[in-house]
Structures are given as structure tokens and as C-alpha cells.
Write a protein that holds these residues in place. Structure first.
Motif, PDB file in Angstrom:
ATOM      1  N   ASN A 115      16.295  -6.063 -34.536  1.00 25.18           N
ATOM      2  CA  ASN A 115      15.528  -5.266 -33.589  1.00 25.18           C
ATOM      3  C   ASN A 115      16.280  -3.991 -33.273  1.00 25.18           C
ATOM      4  O   ASN A 115      17.510  -4.008 -33.133  1.00 25.18           O
ATOM      5  N   VAL A 116      15.550  -2.888 -33.157  1.00 28.20           N
ATOM      6  CA  VAL A 116      16.111  -1.626 -32.678  1.00 28.20           C
ATOM      7  C   VAL A 116      15.376  -1.279 -31.395  1.00 28.20           C
ATOM      8  O   VAL A 116      14.142  -1.182 -31.384  1.00 28.20           O
ATOM      9  N   VAL A 117      16.125  -1.113 -30.312  1.00 26.65           N
ATOM     10  CA  VAL A 117      15.531  -0.889 -28.999  1.00 26.65           C
ATOM     11  C   VAL A 117      15.780   0.547 -28.551  1.00 26.65           C
ATOM     12  O   VAL A 117      16.663   1.235 -29.074  1.00 26.65           O
ATOM     13  N   PRO A 118      15.002   1.027 -27.581  1.00 25.17           N
ATOM     14  CA  PRO A 118      15.210   2.393 -27.104  1.00 25.17           C
ATOM     15  C   PRO A 118      16.615   2.587 -26.535  1.00 25.17           C
ATOM     16  O   PRO A 118      17.228   1.654 -26.013  1.00 25.17           O
ATOM     17  N   GLY A 119      17.122   3.827 -26.645  1.00 29.00           N
ATOM     18  CA  GLY A 119      18.422   4.160 -26.103  1.00 29.00           C
ATOM     19  C   GLY A 119      18.340   4.547 -24.639  1.00 29.00           C
ATOM     20  O   GLY A 119      17.251   4.638 -24.053  1.00 29.00           O
ATOM     21  N   CYS A 120      19.480   4.780 -24.050  1.00 30.65           N
ATOM     22  CA  CYS A 120      19.567   5.167 -22.646  1.00 30.65           C
ATOM     23  C   CYS A 120      18.776   6.449 -22.403  1.00 30.65           C
ATOM     24  O   CYS A 120      18.854   7.399 -23.185  1.00 30.65           O
ATOM     25  N   CYS A 121      18.032   6.473 -21.293  1.00 27.71           N
ATOM     26  CA  CYS A 121      17.266   7.651 -20.846  1.00 27.71           C
ATOM     27  C   CYS A 121      16.024   7.919 -21.687  1.00 27.71           C
ATOM     28  O   CYS A 121      15.329   8.916 -21.466  1.00 27.71           O
ATOM     29  N   SER A 122      15.724   7.060 -22.648  1.00 29.29           N
ATOM     30  CA  SER A 122      14.457   7.179 -23.363  1.00 29.29           C
ATOM     31  C   SER A 122      13.333   6.748 -22.434  1.00 29.29           C
ATOM     32  O   SER A 122      13.501   5.842 -21.612  1.00 29.29           O
ATOM     33  N   GLY A 123      12.157   7.382 -22.564  1.00 21.81           N
ATOM     34  CA  GLY A 123      11.055   7.064 -21.674  1.00 21.81           C
ATOM     35  C   GLY A 123       9.817   6.616 -22.420  1.00 21.81           C
ATOM     36  O   GLY A 123       9.473   7.166 -23.473  1.00 21.81           O
ATOM     37  N   ASP A 179       0.820  -1.208   0.000  1.00 16.64           N
ATOM     38  CA  ASP A 179       0.000   0.000   0.000  1.00 16.64           C
ATOM     39  C   ASP A 179       0.855   1.258   0.000  1.00 16.64           C
ATOM     40  O   ASP A 179       0.516   2.247  -0.668  1.00 16.64           O
ATOM     41  N   GLU A 180       1.971   1.238   0.734  1.00 19.02           N
ATOM     42  CA  GLU A 180       2.845   2.409   0.778  1.00 19.02           C
ATOM     43  C   GLU A 180       3.457   2.697  -0.591  1.00 19.02           C
ATOM     44  O   GLU A 180       3.584   3.856  -1.000  1.00 19.02           O
ATOM     45  N   VAL A 181       3.832   1.639  -1.304  1.00 18.84           N
ATOM     46  CA  VAL A 181       4.425   1.824  -2.638  1.00 18.84           C
ATOM     47  C   VAL A 181       3.400   2.428  -3.595  1.00 18.84           C
ATOM     48  O   VAL A 181       3.684   3.393  -4.313  1.00 18.84           O
ATOM     49  N   VAL A 182       2.192   1.883  -3.590  1.00 16.29           N
ATOM     50  CA  VAL A 182       1.164   2.404  -4.494  1.00 16.29           C
ATOM     51  C   VAL A 182       0.784   3.826  -4.116  1.00 16.29           C
ATOM     52  O   VAL A 182       0.607   4.693  -4.984  1.00 16.29           O
ATOM     53  N   ASP A 183       0.670   4.113  -2.809  1.00 15.14           N
ATOM     54  CA  ASP A 183       0.368   5.479  -2.380  1.00 15.14           C
ATOM     55  C   ASP A 183       1.445   6.451  -2.832  1.00 15.14           C
ATOM     56  O   ASP A 183       1.153   7.581  -3.244  1.00 15.14           O
ATOM     57  N   ALA A 184       2.701   6.015  -2.762  1.00 11.15           N
ATOM     58  CA  ALA A 184       3.810   6.873  -3.198  1.00 11.15           C
ATOM     59  C   ALA A 184       3.721   7.134  -4.699  1.00 11.15           C
ATOM     60  O   ALA A 184       3.970   8.258  -5.159  1.00 11.15           O
ATOM     61  N   LEU A 185       3.352   6.120  -5.464  1.00  6.25           N
ATOM     62  CA  LEU A 185       3.189   6.312  -6.910  1.00  6.25           C
ATOM     63  C   LEU A 185       2.058   7.297  -7.202  1.00  6.25           C
ATOM     64  O   LEU A 185       2.182   8.181  -8.054  1.00  6.25           O
ATOM     65  N   LEU A 186       0.963   7.160  -6.471  1.00  6.41           N
ATOM     66  CA  LEU A 186      -0.189   8.038  -6.704  1.00  6.41           C
ATOM     67  C   LEU A 186       0.091   9.475  -6.286  1.00  6.41           C
ATOM     68  O   LEU A 186      -0.542  10.408  -6.791  1.00  6.41           O
ATOM     69  N   ALA A 187       1.051   9.660  -5.399  1.00  6.97           N
ATOM     70  CA  ALA A 187       1.398  11.011  -4.947  1.00  6.97           C
ATOM     71  C   ALA A 187       2.337  11.725  -5.902  1.00  6.97           C
ATOM     72  O   ALA A 187       2.538  12.938  -5.787  1.00  6.97           O
ATOM     73  N   GLU A 188       2.928  10.973  -6.849  1.00  5.90           N
ATOM     74  CA  GLU A 188       3.871  11.570  -7.783  1.00  5.90           C
ATOM     75  C   GLU A 188       3.165  12.452  -8.804  1.00  5.90           C
ATOM     76  O   GLU A 188       2.099  12.100  -9.313  1.00  5.90           O
ATOM     77  N   GLU A 189       3.783  13.580  -9.116  1.00  5.24           N
ATOM     78  CA  GLU A 189       3.232  14.462 -10.143  1.00  5.24           C
ATOM     79  C   GLU A 189       3.416  13.882 -11.534  1.00  5.24           C
ATOM     80  O   GLU A 189       2.603  14.115 -12.435  1.00  5.24           O
ATOM     81  N   LEU A 190       4.480  13.101 -11.709  1.00  4.61           N
ATOM     82  CA  LEU A 190       4.787  12.537 -13.019  1.00  4.61           C
ATOM     83  C   LEU A 190       5.370  11.145 -12.845  1.00  4.61           C
ATOM     84  O   LEU A 190       6.343  10.965 -12.109  1.00  4.61           O
ATOM     85  N   LEU A 191       4.781  10.161 -13.509  1.00  5.16           N
ATOM     86  CA  LEU A 191       5.326   8.809 -13.518  1.00  5.16           C
ATOM     87  C   LEU A 191       6.117   8.613 -14.805  1.00  5.16           C
ATOM     88  O   LEU A 191       5.689   9.018 -15.884  1.00  5.16           O
ATOM     89  N   ILE A 192       7.284   7.986 -14.669  1.00  2.46           N
ATOM     90  CA  ILE A 192       8.120   7.726 -15.834  1.00  2.46           C
ATOM     91  C   ILE A 192       8.589   6.274 -15.807  1.00  2.46           C
ATOM     92  O   ILE A 192       8.608   5.629 -14.758  1.00  2.46           O
ATOM     93  N   ALA A 193       8.950   5.780 -16.981  1.00  3.32           N
ATOM     94  CA  ALA A 193       9.498   4.423 -17.089  1.00  3.32           C
ATOM     95  C   ALA A 193      10.526   4.408 -18.199  1.00  3.32           C
ATOM     96  O   ALA A 193      10.252   4.865 -19.317  1.00  3.32           O
ATOM     97  N   VAL A 194      11.702   3.905 -17.908  1.00  4.05           N
ATOM     98  CA  VAL A 194      12.748   3.794 -18.921  1.00  4.05           C
ATOM     99  C   VAL A 194      12.278   2.811 -19.982  1.00  4.05           C
ATOM    100  O   VAL A 194      11.931   1.662 -19.685  1.00  4.05           O
ATOM    101  N   GLY A 195      12.242   3.261 -21.215  1.00  7.23           N
ATOM    102  CA  GLY A 195      11.759   2.397 -22.292  1.00  7.23           C
ATOM    103  C   GLY A 195      11.328   3.200 -23.494  1.00  7.23           C
ATOM    104  O   GLY A 195      11.876   4.266 -23.770  1.00  7.23           O
TER     105      GLY A 195
END
Length: 229
Positions: A108-116, A80-96
Motif C-alpha cells: 500500500n502507498v498512502v498519502p504523505g504529510c499535509c496531503s489533502g 449544531d455549533e460545530v456544523v454551523d462553524a463548518l458551514l461558515a468556512e470558506e474552504l473545508l479541508i481534510a488530511v488525506g
């Protein structure tokens, strides 16, 4: 989950079956003492997790854990704490981002470093003759060759003083809208998988809020502007 408003471009059958485009995130390294508080698929750190309707609970949980790896979670760091922390974030990001492939030649061509993944809709820039930013090191880039979009794994300067190195995948320019449509359908399907995971995990209203937050932060069900010409 809101009704999906899918991309409205592209003719069925326009894409040769050998070209694929998939939404992916990079599997993070979970350090000692920071293991996710729910079961996750033990994929190798640095590998790519494909997001679609076929994701199991363990793969969906891995996605949520990857989101949480980008933020600070106060102790004790339970579910619950993890999900609450995610919901409190102004912006969610994921490397990919988006992975493109040619199944006929096995490239295959895959995303580069720091791509989101949150920037996946920037691929529409290629329809206007530009290249979305796809990350660096090695720096994937789209080269426009008339009606062909050549997606290079390394679009930066090479040792011979030129550009464009490594493997590449050629996409017919007119096929890109349909490919993006398929990506969006996969992501909408993944939202359903996420909703199912949240329900089976007993997250209740937290789960519904998490699905909504993922939809909004990764621009899944909204209709984008598609450049013409």
C-alpha cells in the motif's frame, strides 16, 4: 444531493483486480476536552478512514469530526455549533488523499504529510506524464515508466544519492481513469452515507447544507478535465 456526473473514461475490465485506489482521510488526535459531540468510531489516530457507501454512522461522524478538527469552534461546541462553524468556512479541508494498493503482493502507498483529500483529482496529472503533489515526509510520488505509473511511497532523495525508495505500486497508465472513476463512485456513495447520518442525527437543513458543502469542497460530483495522450 445533485445528480452525479461521473468521470467518463476507462473501459470496464481494464484494471486487474489486484490494484485498488481508495479515498481516505487520516484520523486526527482528539485532545482532552475536544471530543466530538456525536458518536464516532474509535479508530487509532494516524490510521486511515476509507470513505465509501459502506461507512457506518460512527465512521461518517468521524469524518465530520475530522473536518471540525481543522477549524475553530466557539463554545459550547455542541452538535449544531460545530456544523454551523463548518458551514461558515470558506474552504473545508481534510488530511488525506488517495491510497493505492496491490492486493496480490500486499503493498500500500498512502498519502504523505499535509496531503489533502480536496486535491484528489490532481491524480489526473499523471495521465499527462506528471506527478500530482501527494504530500511529504516521506513524499509519495508517481514515476512515469512508459505505460506504467509507478507510485512510490518515498519519491525523494535517499541515502544512496538517488530517488525512489521504499515500497511502490505499479498502475497501468491506461487504467488510471477507471480507477479514478471508482474513487468518484465511492465518494458519491459516501455523500449518501453522510446524508443518512445527518438525517438520523436530526440536523435538518443543516445536514442538507453540510452534504452540499462537502460535495463542493471535495469536488465529488463535478466532471473533471482528463488530459489526453
Amino acid at each position: 444531493m445533485p445528480d452525479a456526473q461521473l468521470l467518463g473514461a476507462g473501459n470496464v475490465g481494464l484494471i486487474d483486480v489486484v490494484i485498488t485506489m481508495q479515498a481516505v482521510i487520516e484520523v486526527p488526535m482528539f485532545h482532552s476536552g475536544s471530543a466530538p459531540p456525536w458518536p464516532v468510531e474509535p479508530l487509532a489516530p494516524g490510521s486511515w478512514l476509507v470513505l465509501d457507501a459502506d461507512c457506518t454512522d460512527e465512521r461518517t461522524g468521524l469524518f465530520v469530526a475530522a473536518l471540525a478538527s481543522q477549524i475553530d469552534v466557539a463554545p459550547p461546541g455542541g452538535r449544531d455549533e460545530v456544523v454551523d462553524a463548518l458551514l461558515a468556512e470558506e474552504l473545508l479541508i481534510a488530511v488525506g488523499g488517495l491510497q493505492v494498493g496491490d492486493t496480490e503482493i500486499g503493498t500500500n502507498v498512502v498519502p504523505g504529510c499535509c496531503s489533502g483529500l480536496e486535491d484528489w483529482r490532481d491524480w489526473t496529472q499523471a495521465l499527462a506524464g506528471g506527478s500530482p503533489w501527494l504530500g511529504h515526509d516521506p513524499g509519495p510520488e508517481v514515476e512515469v515508466l512508459g505505460e506504467v505509473l509507478r507510485v512510490w511511497q518515498d519519491g525523494g532523495p535517499n541515502r544512496h544519492g538517488g530517488r525512489w525508495a521504499g515500497c511502490h505500486v505499479d498502475i497501468p497508465r491506461r487504467a488510471l481513469p477507471e480507477l479514478l472513476l471508482r474513487v468518484q463512485r465511492d465518494l458519491v456513495g459516501f455523500l449518501d452515507a453522510l446524508a443518512g447520518w445527518a438525517a438520523r442525527s436530526g440536523l435538518g437543513q443543516r445536514g442538507s447544507a453540510l452534504v452540499k458543502a462537502v460535495d463542493q469542497n471535495f469536488a465529488i460530483t463535478t466532471t473533471p478535465d482528463l488530459p489526453v495522450g
